[in-house]
Scaffold this motif. Structure first.
Motif, PDB file in Angstrom:
ATOM      1  N   PHE A  62     -23.762 -36.920 -19.001  1.00 32.84           N
ATOM      2  CA  PHE A  62     -23.289 -36.078 -17.911  1.00 32.84           C
ATOM      3  C   PHE A  62     -23.027 -36.982 -16.713  1.00 32.84           C
ATOM      4  CE2 PHE A  62     -27.896 -36.076 -17.740  1.00 32.84           C
ATOM      5  CZ  PHE A  62     -28.150 -36.402 -16.420  1.00 32.84           C
ATOM      6  N   ASP A  63     -22.232 -36.490 -15.789  1.00 36.06           N
ATOM      7  CA  ASP A  63     -21.875 -37.237 -14.593  1.00 36.06           C
ATOM      8  C   ASP A  63     -23.000 -37.101 -13.568  1.00 36.06           C
ATOM      9  OD1 ASP A  63     -20.629 -38.586 -12.580  1.00 36.06           O
ATOM     10  OD2 ASP A  63     -18.922 -37.212 -12.398  1.00 36.06           O
ATOM     11  N   LYS A  64     -23.641 -38.221 -13.224  1.00 38.15           N
ATOM     12  CA  LYS A  64     -24.773 -38.177 -12.293  1.00 38.15           C
ATOM     13  C   LYS A  64     -24.335 -37.770 -10.890  1.00 38.15           C
ATOM     14  CE  LYS A  64     -27.689 -41.404 -14.727  1.00 38.15           C
ATOM     15  NZ  LYS A  64     -28.559 -42.555 -14.654  1.00 38.15           N
ATOM     16  N   HIS A  65     -23.117 -38.110 -10.531  1.00 39.21           N
ATOM     17  CA  HIS A  65     -22.621 -37.705  -9.210  1.00 39.21           C
ATOM     18  C   HIS A  65     -22.479 -36.184  -9.139  1.00 39.21           C
ATOM     19  CE1 HIS A  65     -20.766 -38.291  -5.359  1.00 39.21           C
ATOM     20  NE2 HIS A  65     -19.723 -37.562  -5.731  1.00 39.21           N
ATOM     21  N   LEU A 111     -24.305 -34.126 -10.852  1.00 37.63           N
ATOM     22  CA  LEU A 111     -25.684 -33.628 -10.786  1.00 37.63           C
ATOM     23  C   LEU A 111     -26.175 -33.632  -9.334  1.00 37.63           C
ATOM     24  CD1 LEU A 111     -28.370 -32.742 -12.124  1.00 37.63           C
ATOM     25  CD2 LEU A 111     -28.901 -35.166 -12.393  1.00 37.63           C
ATOM     26  N   THR A 112     -25.896 -34.704  -8.610  1.00 33.16           N
ATOM     27  CA  THR A 112     -26.277 -34.786  -7.205  1.00 33.16           C
ATOM     28  C   THR A 112     -25.603 -33.680  -6.394  1.00 33.16           C
ATOM     29  OG1 THR A 112     -26.475 -37.183  -7.425  1.00 33.16           O
ATOM     30  CG2 THR A 112     -26.359 -36.318  -5.197  1.00 33.16           C
ATOM     31  N   ASN A 113     -24.310 -33.461  -6.654  1.00 34.61           N
ATOM     32  CA  ASN A 113     -23.588 -32.398  -5.951  1.00 34.61           C
ATOM     33  C   ASN A 113     -24.179 -31.022  -6.262  1.00 34.61           C
ATOM     34  OD1 ASN A 113     -21.864 -34.241  -4.805  1.00 34.61           O
ATOM     35  ND2 ASN A 113     -20.254 -33.961  -6.318  1.00 34.61           N
ATOM     36  N   ALA A 114     -24.514 -30.780  -7.528  1.00 29.10           N
ATOM     37  CA  ALA A 114     -25.080 -29.487  -7.923  1.00 29.10           C
ATOM     38  C   ALA A 114     -26.428 -29.250  -7.245  1.00 29.10           C
ATOM     39  CB  ALA A 114     -25.222 -29.417  -9.441  1.00 29.10           C
ATOM     40  N   VAL A 115     -27.267 -30.289  -7.166  1.00 27.01           N
ATOM     41  CA  VAL A 115     -28.568 -30.148  -6.511  1.00 27.01           C
ATOM     42  C   VAL A 115     -28.380 -29.881  -5.018  1.00 27.01           C
ATOM     43  CG1 VAL A 115     -30.682 -31.395  -5.880  1.00 27.01           C
ATOM     44  CG2 VAL A 115     -29.853 -31.475  -8.218  1.00 27.01           C
ATOM     45  N   ILE A 171     -29.911 -23.215 -10.095  1.00 29.69           N
ATOM     46  CA  ILE A 171     -29.508 -24.570 -10.510  1.00 29.69           C
ATOM     47  C   ILE A 171     -28.660 -24.506 -11.777  1.00 29.69           C
ATOM     48  CG2 ILE A 171     -31.577 -25.181 -11.852  1.00 29.69           C
ATOM     49  CD1 ILE A 171     -29.773 -27.575  -9.510  1.00 29.69           C
ATOM     50  N   CYS A 172     -28.958 -23.580 -12.681  1.00 30.31           N
ATOM     51  CA  CYS A 172     -28.134 -23.438 -13.893  1.00 30.31           C
ATOM     52  C   CYS A 172     -26.703 -23.050 -13.530  1.00 30.31           C
ATOM     53  CB  CYS A 172     -28.734 -22.399 -14.839  1.00 30.31           C
ATOM     54  SG  CYS A 172     -30.205 -22.964 -15.690  1.00 30.31           S
ATOM     55  N   ALA A 173     -26.551 -22.135 -12.594  1.00 32.42           N
ATOM     56  CA  ALA A 173     -25.217 -21.706 -12.169  1.00 32.42           C
ATOM     57  C   ALA A 173     -24.462 -22.860 -11.516  1.00 32.42           C
ATOM     58  CB  ALA A 173     -25.328 -20.534 -11.206  1.00 32.42           C
ATOM     59  N   LYS A 174     -25.140 -23.623 -10.688  1.00 24.56           N
ATOM     60  CA  LYS A 174     -24.482 -24.741  -9.998  1.00 24.56           C
ATOM     61  C   LYS A 174     -24.098 -25.846 -10.992  1.00 24.56           C
ATOM     62  CE  LYS A 174     -24.856 -22.814  -6.052  1.00 24.56           C
ATOM     63  NZ  LYS A 174     -23.703 -22.160  -5.461  1.00 24.56           N
ATOM     64  N   LEU A 175     -24.956 -26.109 -11.979  1.00 27.52           N
ATOM     65  CA  LEU A 175     -24.651 -27.146 -12.973  1.00 27.52           C
ATOM     66  C   LEU A 175     -23.449 -26.761 -13.823  1.00 27.52           C
ATOM     67  CD1 LEU A 175     -28.222 -28.210 -14.129  1.00 27.52           C
ATOM     68  CD2 LEU A 175     -26.607 -29.580 -12.835  1.00 27.52           C
ATOM     69  N   THR A 176     -23.404 -25.516 -14.271  1.00 31.02           N
ATOM     70  CA  THR A 176     -22.267 -25.104 -15.100  1.00 31.02           C
ATOM     71  C   THR A 176     -20.976 -25.096 -14.293  1.00 31.02           C
ATOM     72  OG1 THR A 176     -22.813 -22.788 -14.703  1.00 31.02           O
ATOM     73  CG2 THR A 176     -23.586 -23.758 -16.761  1.00 31.02           C
ATOM     74  N   ARG A 177     -21.051 -24.730 -13.029  1.00 31.14           N
ATOM     75  CA  ARG A 177     -19.860 -24.746 -12.188  1.00 31.14           C
ATOM     76  C   ARG A 177     -19.362 -26.175 -11.971  1.00 31.14           C
ATOM     77  NH1 ARG A 177     -21.030 -21.512  -7.427  1.00 31.14           N
ATOM     78  NH2 ARG A 177     -20.863 -19.786  -8.888  1.00 31.14           N
ATOM     79  N   ARG A 178     -20.271 -27.162 -11.983  1.00 31.01           N
ATOM     80  CA  ARG A 178     -19.894 -28.556 -11.786  1.00 31.01           C
ATOM     81  C   ARG A 178     -19.549 -29.251 -13.107  1.00 31.01           C
ATOM     82  NH1 ARG A 178     -18.605 -29.428  -6.735  1.00 31.01           N
ATOM     83  NH2 ARG A 178     -18.800 -31.635  -7.124  1.00 31.01           N
ATOM     84  N   GLY A 179     -19.583 -28.529 -14.220  1.00 28.06           N
ATOM     85  CA  GLY A 179     -19.162 -29.086 -15.500  1.00 28.06           C
ATOM     86  C   GLY A 179     -20.253 -29.792 -16.284  1.00 28.06           C
TER      87      GLY A 179
END
Length: 160
Positions: A10-13, A15-19, A63-71
């Protein structure tokens, strides 16, 4: 010979944006007012801190919603148990990346069981599949997408 690699990343950047987005939402939501609820990111661990387990469950859905929205596929998440810390609760979410030995062996076994005209080899935390024709490789990709594996797979470095 045509080949491609099977990986799980997964793209760590992202992940940072989703958090960051999840922290912003939790800070503005009415049901989290005055609870000092926060997400922390340490390497590949997301730590949720709040006052109760109910709020941790609400934060998990955020966090699940934000992660899925960020791909980012949420199948790579491994949640720990909520633990008391100080006057609140905390829960760790480990973001798994890379294929471990058991998963790589399982993928190679699936490919060999289908008796396709390809060779699969484990190379570190990825599996390289080579074959004589593109069609054989595409059938391997299709077969792996239809299988219900516990890790999300990506297919890259497709070469003719």
């Amino acid at each position: 010979m045509p080949s491609f690699d099977i990986i799980s990343e997964f793209d760590k950047h992202e992940l940072t944006n989703a958090v960051d987005q999840a922290n912003k939402e939790v800070s503005t939501r009415f049901d989290f007012k005055g609870t000092d609820s926060i997400f922390e990111l340490n390497d590949d661990k997301v730590i949720m801190i709040s006052q109760s387990t109910f709020q941790l469950q609400q934060m998990f859905s955020v966090i699940c919603a934000k992660l899925t929205r960020r791909g980012i596929d949420i199948a790579c998440m491994e949640t720990g148990d909520p633990k008391p810390s100080g006057k609140g609760m905390r829960q760790e979410i480990i973001m798994k990346q890379g294929l471990d030995k058991e998963m790589a062996k399982k993928i190679v076994k699936l490919i060999k069981d289908k008796k396709l005209k390809v060779q699969a080899a484990i190379q570190g935390d990825q599996v390289r599949v080579t074959g004589k024709s593109r069609d054989d490789l595409q059938s391997v990709i299709k077969m792996l997408r239809e299988e219900k594996l516990e890790m999300p797979l990506q297919f890259e470095n497709f070469r003719d």
